[in-house]
Enzyme design. Sequence first.
Site: not given
Length: 177
Positions: A64, A101
């Site tokens: 993006r 993560e």
Amino acid sequence: MDPAPLYRAVRDVPDFPKPGILFKDIMPLLADAACFRLAIDGFVEICRALPGGPPTKIVGIDARGFLFGAAVAYALGVGVVPVRKKGKLPGRTESHAYTLEYGEAVVEMQADALAPGERVVVIDDLLATGGTAGAALELIRKLGGKPLAVLFLIELEFLRGRAKLGDTPVTALLNYP
Ligand code: AMP
């Protein structure tokens, strides 16, 4: 710049792409001509006000960040360079691995994408943990570029991502405390 229309154009999507994540969907903002222009003009204004003048390259982050980065580069009259996920760029590349993560990700730039000492502004849609933008800064330095600033449409402040970006100034058009 009044950011109110931009806040209204971001859609919250709970539990996407996995349970517990509140996803900030910016597609309605991009699809609205006035909002898209407001966001691009906001980024351009920040770039023009940088000490020493505007950058000579915009670096957009996959994917993006490309949408904003390309439009800002066009408005400034400078080139745009992508930071891409591993394996997408041909020729000689530099890569940088960073921790997610769960697991690891690798981003790449073409080795000849920046001239030595080139003044660079990095653009992405959203600052979360800062891992991706931090990796982009590492790549820019490996290529000999000088990062002037990192710009985001959105900063999720509670994730403290800007701590991963060191001394490089960070600005977001929209802030979520
Ligand atoms: P990070 O490396 O954690 O700062 O994550 C940055 C990238 O993940 C951004 O380029 C976003 O596109 C995406 N991202 C992370 N969290 C969110 C979220 N809550 N909503 C939308 N996109 C997100």
